[in-house]
Design a protein around this motif. Sequence first.
Motif, PDB file in Angstrom:
ATOM      1  N   PRO A 218       0.896  -1.561  -0.319  1.00 59.76           N
ATOM      2  CA  PRO A 218       0.446   0.177  -0.148  1.00 59.76           C
ATOM      3  C   PRO A 218       0.726   1.649   0.209  1.00 59.76           C
ATOM      4  N   GLU A 243      -9.110  -7.697  -5.538  1.00 62.15           N
ATOM      5  CA  GLU A 243      -9.800  -6.939  -5.318  1.00 62.15           C
ATOM      6  C   GLU A 243      -8.562  -6.317  -3.601  1.00 62.15           C
ATOM      7  N   MET A 244      -7.655  -6.892  -3.135  1.00 59.78           N
ATOM      8  CA  MET A 244      -6.725  -5.957  -2.930  1.00 59.78           C
ATOM      9  C   MET A 244      -6.033  -5.141  -3.677  1.00 59.78           C
ATOM     10  N   ASP A 247      -8.239  -2.430  -3.742  1.00 61.34           N
ATOM     11  CA  ASP A 247      -7.976  -1.754  -1.763  1.00 61.34           C
ATOM     12  C   ASP A 247      -6.913  -0.298  -2.573  1.00 61.34           C
ATOM     13  N   TRP A 248      -5.730  -0.869  -2.786  1.00 60.33           N
ATOM     14  CA  TRP A 248      -4.679  -0.949  -2.608  1.00 60.33           C
ATOM     15  C   TRP A 248      -4.578   1.049  -2.922  1.00 60.33           C
ATOM     16  N   ARG A 268     -17.851  -3.659  -7.882  1.00 57.35           N
ATOM     17  CA  ARG A 268     -17.598  -2.671  -6.731  1.00 57.35           C
ATOM     18  C   ARG A 268     -18.381  -1.306  -7.143  1.00 57.35           C
TER      19      ARG A 268
END
Length: 268
Positions: A218, A243-244, A247-248, A268
């Motif tokens: 991140p 997904e990860m 998110d970042w 989303r």
Amino acid sequence: AQAASPSFMEMKFINISHRGASGHAPEHTFTSYELGKAMNGDYIEIDLQMTEDGELIALHDETIDRTTGKKGLVKDLTREEIKQLDAGSWFNEAFPEKANPEYKGLQIPTLREVFDQFGNDSKFFIETKSPDVYPEMEEKLINLLYEYNLIGGVNDSGNVIIQSFSAESLRKIHAMEESIPLIQLLSYYAPASMTDSEIEKLKEYAVGVGMHFTAANPAYVKKVKDSGLLILPYTVNEKEDMEMLLDWGVNGMFTNYPDRLDEVIRKR
Ligand code: G3P
Ligand code: CA
């Protein structure tokens, strides 16, 4: 008439079909490219090699060994010899659960053939592979892009993006044709990091960077994005990883499964 698509820098998120939809069909064939488009990939990713007689072809490896059942270096083979090869059967043998008799005999496409087939309504994310092995690869690529009106016109706002691990190759392209967005690919053997001076150097010619997604984190994603560079990790095939990374805040991803990425984005 075709609907105008947003330019590269304006796109919300970029789904890049890595070697086409290569999780479903043999990489770098018309079939995998077509599937990538059908599965809502925004760009077809193309790795470039060059034949002995100077033809640019879509192939990942410097040799034909892995994907054709024959042996040899691309640089020692002519276009004619490359076109005789079967680039589909290996996939049926390696992935029997995904095998399809129609893949047998699929050809390695030349870049010219790719543009003939897909040029009018597709976007391309092209990688200069091993540019040190292939004299004037960049010049040939730029000339072909001009010949097919894929750059230099009113419609070229990121329809072609060029990527490379070679900064030298990208700088050469930038000097020849400043308008093409360039992505610097980076190799990391530890968690990725970037200094301010590295960022400044990159910004002299590139609009973004790509790296193996497992190297990203991140803080790195934030630093790259805050600097104004785009970040496009590769090669992301599992939904949890997609997904990860979303998110970042990454700007896009290379995937062998553009259908999965499309599903993740749409939810989303
Ligand atoms: O171009 C992004 C990614 O494809 C780089 O790795 O080895 O698959 O070309 P590779
Ligand atoms: Ca590539």
